[in-house]
Each structure stands twice: as structure tokens, then as C-alpha cells.
Design an enzyme around this catalytic site. Structure first.
Site, short mmCIF file in Angstrom:
data_model
loop_
_atom_site.label_atom_id
_atom_site.label_comp_id
_atom_site.label_asym_id
_atom_site.label_seq_id
_atom_site.Cartn_x
_atom_site.Cartn_y
_atom_site.Cartn_z
N GLY A 212 -17.79 37.20 9.57
CA GLY A 212 -17.54 37.38 11.08
C GLY A 212 -16.22 36.99 11.55
O GLY A 212 -15.10 37.21 10.91
N SER A 213 -16.08 36.92 12.71
CA SER A 213 -14.86 36.44 13.28
C SER A 213 -14.06 35.23 13.01
O SER A 213 -14.87 34.28 12.74
CB SER A 213 -14.98 36.79 14.95
OG SER A 213 -15.68 35.42 15.50
N GLU B 279 -15.81 34.76 4.96
CA GLU B 279 -15.30 36.20 4.91
C GLU B 279 -14.89 36.47 6.59
O GLU B 279 -15.79 37.18 7.29
CB GLU B 279 -16.05 37.18 4.37
CG GLU B 279 -16.31 36.95 2.80
CD GLU B 279 -15.09 37.06 2.00
OE1 GLU B 279 -14.20 37.56 2.57
OE2 GLU B 279 -15.14 36.73 0.79
N GLY C 278 -15.92 31.66 12.43
CA GLY C 278 -15.88 31.00 11.05
C GLY C 278 -15.22 29.57 11.15
O GLY C 278 -15.72 28.87 10.41
N CYS D 188 -13.17 44.73 8.17
CA CYS D 188 -12.31 43.65 8.00
C CYS D 188 -11.09 44.16 7.14
O CYS D 188 -10.03 43.52 7.20
CB CYS D 188 -12.97 42.43 7.30
SG CYS D 188 -13.81 42.83 5.77
#
Length: 511
Positions: A240-241, A262, A245, A296
Site C-alpha cells: 500500500g501507500s 511493499e 506502511g 508501484c
């Protein structure tokens, strides 16, 4: 829609499963499944309650007791069967991904193929869970390492890869002897339910325990926070963002749990004066607009040597004029919609800031008018912008199809410095036929990203390599190589097979 019927998806769906058993959907709050393709609410999915979650975790704990003692190759056989089952449902699953997330159909089908590929990979991995034997300083002693499963693993995934990222984690974790609890993005819940239904066929056929693969659908404030605080979950894998994170890392670390993170990427391609443009241009365009810029690993920055800058700019504008945006289920279209209207607002904000901070729009920059062709209001133009690398907006990750063009004047070291001069460190690429430039890019003074590519783009990582990045990207690694070790607890073992008790470091102790 035919693909929903094939997958057994109705208009009202339970959102909590321990494998084959779906918990009651009565009196549950619903998540409305929205498609950015046509703006329709096509299903309603029940949210799990705190009581549901607790039942899922207890069931998973019980399943772990059995699964961890199952021989690893036998675990691999189950993964092999899952891969075969996925092959049978590849078309409807791919269509569902495309419809629910807006990514082009070929990318939806490619994502299911990626999930199939990781299954194949893990079948082999199940026979290669290696330890290491080394030498002991003491006579008649053996020193070695071995790995054991951790327990119930929580996997929190993002909308842009609603199945593949789960597979990178779940299939690897499962062959290692763990059981998996999946919380998908609220923006891609139907894809998660459909995948759980496909997998449940294999679980039932093999009479496997409930709790081996579980699904819990709910929002971050309820189910997500509960997972982060749950001492029964030794590892949380989060995609995620960056802000989210950081929160995940802090919460799980406070209870000394493990994380695989990630997070964002602000990925660049370096085009040197020695670049092969026949290779570079398709890679640049696909990297920038694939998944509508919502990967991403999306190519966000293009660092171009000044000697070829004007030529590249003209070629890209020409290429962008030929792109087709529209219904992603129609294969001739290159780009579909953004995930929702919130993403559209972020796109519009980024375009305004580009202009305000001194950049210029070379192509695109507009929202496409809502109507018959673009019914959801989530379609935007693929966009090219001429910028400086130090602009605030360029330093951010905008999850949209905006490609920033910038030039460098000096040698490869200047380009590498620009590549590295962002907070994130996920993917990077160089296009060059010059051996010295390539090796410098790959050296210790080169790219600081977890992924460094030569003469290919920044997106489209293969499952055989470990996937992940450095700096604000989180440092996690998933999928191939030795990423399996993240899902295991490492144990150093010393065996004394002699009749004496020598101590380490030559210490003498007489009793």
C-alpha cells in the site's frame, strides 16, 4: 455478466471465509463493489465483524498445527493443484480483475497467469527449503541452520493487483508450512471472493482443514487495525501507500512482530546517448500507462541525455497521440480508467501543481468527459509533462498515468544521481548499449533501488526474482529467490556428538 456467472458470483456475497465455509452474511454491513469501467455497483459484499475475525484466527491456528507437520513436498502438491484450477478459470478471473479495477483485459489475464506462475514456482520451492551446514570450532560438534514456519500470516493487499500479490505471499508462505489470512483492498473485494471460491475447490477435494487459506473483508479501521495489534499474527505482509506502511510498521513493531512492506515507487528510466530507441520507446510507454499508471513499478520519471532529448520528446508525443483509452475489456484499448473518482482528483491536483511549480504539459492533462464512451467519470488522458527533478510534485508518487520528462547534461553519474534523488527506491532502468554505463548503473555507486533493469522497463517483474525496494519503499521482499525465508523462523543448531563438553571461545569450566 458471463464471467461473474462462471465464477459463481451473485449480487450479494459473504465476505468472510475459513476456506470452504463462508460465515453468515446476515445483519452484516456491506461494501458496495463498484466498477470504474461503467460506474455500476455490481455486487454487495458483507463485512466481517470482530467476532468473525476472531473465529477465523482461531480456526487458522488449529489448521497450522496440522499443516506445519505436513511434508513440504505434499504442501507443494496442493499448490500444484491450485495452479491447475486457476488455469481452468483464467479467462473469467482475468475479466473480473479488468472490470473491477479498470486495468486492460490483457493485464488482467496476465495477472492470473502471474498467479499460476508463482504456483508452479512454489511446487519446486517445496523441495528446496534449504538450511546451511557450517563448521564448528569445537571437536565432535556439528553446526547448522534450519527453518521452521511461523504460524498464521496476515496478507493485506492493494487494489491494483488484487490476486497476484496475494499469490506472491500466500503460495510461498503455504509451502513453508504457514497458514494465511487475507484482507484485500475494499476497492477489489469481488476479485478476492472469486479467488477464494476457486481455491476452495482444491481444499475440499483434498479434505484439507479449515483455516489453511482464509479471507476476511473489512475496512482498515476495524479489521486492519485488529490484525496489526494481534499477537497471534507473527507476520504481516502489507502492500500500500507509504503513510499507511509507516503505520503498519509502527503498530506491528510495537508488539515485536515481523512485517514485509511493499510501498510506493517513484521509478525512473535513464535514456543515455547510447540508448537503443527501438527497445526503449515501447518500454517507456507501457511502463507509464500500464494499469493506468497505478502500479508501484510504473515509470514516472524519464531522465534523458540532452543530445537526444528533443527527439525523444517528439517521439513520445506522437506515440501518446496514437493511444486508445476506453473500456478495458475491449482489447484494442491501451488504457482504462483510474480506480475511482478520488484517484481522478489526485490526477487533477498533480496537473495543477506541475504548472504551478514551473513544469509544462506536453500532452494530455485532462479528464475525459463523462458520457457513453466514458460512463464512470474515471477516465483521464495519458499525460506527458516537462519538469525538473527537484520539483515537489515530481518527488511524490502520483498514482496516475503522468510521465515526467527531464534532461541531464553530464555523464552517467549525473543521471544516476537524479535517479536516486527521491525518497523511494523500488524499480529503476537504464537503456544503453555502452558497457561502462551499464556496469556503473549496476554497481555500488549506481541505482539504489531494489530492482535495477537494463534495456527493459521498470514494470513487469518476473516471479523468479525477489520483488521489493529500499528507502521509503519499505525494504520488503516477496515472490522468488530466497524470499521464502521471510515466512520462516531461523534456527541455529549445535549438536555435540562426542563424549566431552568443550566450551566455545576456549573457556574452561571445571566442576
Amino acid at each position: 455478466m458471463d464471467f461473474l456467472k462462471t465464477l459463481g458470483i451473485g449480487s450479494s456475497i459473504p465476505g468472510c471465509s475459513s476456506g470452504r465455509i463462508w460465515l453468515s452474511r446476515k445483519k452484516r454491513k456491506k461494501i458496495q463493489a463498484y466498477s470504474p469501467v461503467d460506474g455500476e455497483i455490481f455486487a454487495k459484499v458483507s463485512r466481517a465483524t470482530a467476532k468473525d475475525y476472531d473465529k477465523i484466527v482461531k480456526t487458522a491456528q488449529k489448521a497450522f498445527e496440522e499443516w506445519r507437520t505436513t511434508p513440504a513436498p505434499a504442501r507443494g502438491e496442493i499448490i500444484r493443484q491450485i495452479g491447475l484450477q486457476l488455469r481452468d478459470f483464467k479467462q473469467p478471473l482475468g475479466k473480473l480483475i479488468s472490470y473491477e479495477t479498470g486495468k486492460p483485459l490483457q493485464e488482467g489475464l496476465g495477472e492470473v497467469q502471474e498467479l499460476i506462475d508463482i504456483c508452479d514456482f512454489c511446487v519446486g520451492q517445496s523441495r528446496m527449503l534449504y538450511g546451511m551446514t557450517t563448521v564448528s570450532e569445537r571437536p565432535n560438534h556439528r553446526l547448522f541452520e534450519q527453518y521452521h514456519p511461523l504460524g498464521p500470516i496476515a496478507i493485506i493487499t492493494a487494489f491494483n493487483f488484487p490476486m497476484a500479490v496475494w499469490g506472491w505471499n500466500a503460495m510461498v508462505a503455504a509451502v513453508c508450512g504457514n497458514v494465511c489470512i487475507w484482507k484485500p483492498s475494499s476497492k477489489a473485494v469481488v476479485s478476492a471472493v472469486a479467488l477464494q471460491m476457486v481455491i476452495s475447490r482444491v481444499l475440499g477435494k483434498n479434505h484439507l482443514p479449515e483455516g489453511l487459506f482464509s479471507l476476511v473483508i473489512g475496512n482498515g479501521k476495524s479489521i486492519g487495525e485488529t490484525i496489526l495489534e494481534d499477537q497471534r499474527i507473527p507476520l504481516v505482509s502489507f502492500t500500500g501507500s507509504i503513510p499507511a506502511g509507516r503505520h503498519v510498521s509502527e503498530k506491528v513493531a510495537s508488539r515485536l512482530g515481523k512485517t514485509i512492506l511493499e510501498l510506493g515507487g517513484n521509478n525512473a528510466i535513464i535514456l543515455t546517448e547510447h540508448a537503443d530507441l527501438k527497445l526503449a520507446l515501447p518500454a517507456i510507454v507501457f511502463g507509464a500507462i500500464g494499469t493506468s499508471g497505478q502500479r508501484c513499478t510504473t515509470t514516472r520519471r524519464l531522465i534523458i541525455h540532452e543530445s537526444i532529448y528533443q527527439d525523444i520528446k517528439k517521439r513520445l508525443v506522437t506515440a501518446y497521440k496514437s493511444l486508445k483509452t476506453g473500456d478495458p475489456l475491449i482489447e484494442k484499448n491501451h488504457m482504462g480508467p483510474l480506480i475511482d473518482k478520488g484517484a481522478v482528483k489526485n490526477f487533477q491536483k498533480a496537473v495543477r501543481l506541475i504548472k504551478k511549480q514551473g513544469g509544462s504539459i506536453l500532452f494530455g492533462g485532462n479528464c475525459l468527459p463523462k458520457g457513453k464512451k466514458f460512463p464512470s467519470g474515471c477516465y483521464v488522458e495519458p499525460t506527458l509533462a516537462e519538469v525538473r527533478n527537484d520539483m515537489d510534485i515530481v518527488q511524490e508518487e502520483t498514482f496516475a498515468p503522468i510521465l515526467y520528462l527531464m534532461k541531464y547534461k553530464g555523464d552517467i553519474h549525473e543521471a544516476i544521481a537524479m535517479n536516486n534523488d527521491v525518497a523511494m527506491g523500488l524499480s529503476s532502468s537504464i537503456f544503453s548499449t555502452h558497457h561502462g554505463q551499464i556496469e556503473t548503473f549496476l554497481s555500488a555507486v549506481g541505482s539504489d533501488c531494489g530492482i535495477a533493469n537494463v534495456n527493459i522497463g521498470t514494470s513487469g517483474a518476473e516471479i523468479g526474482g525477489a520483488f521489493g525496494g529500499e528507502k521509503d519503499t519499505g525494504g520488503g521482499r516477496e515472490s522468488g529467490s530466497d524470499a521464502w525465508k521471510n515466512y520462516m523462523r531461523r534456527q541455529t543448531v549445535t549438536v555435540n556428538y562426542g563424549s566431552d563438553l568443550p566450551l566455545a571461545q576456549g573457556i574452561q569450566f571445571d566442576l
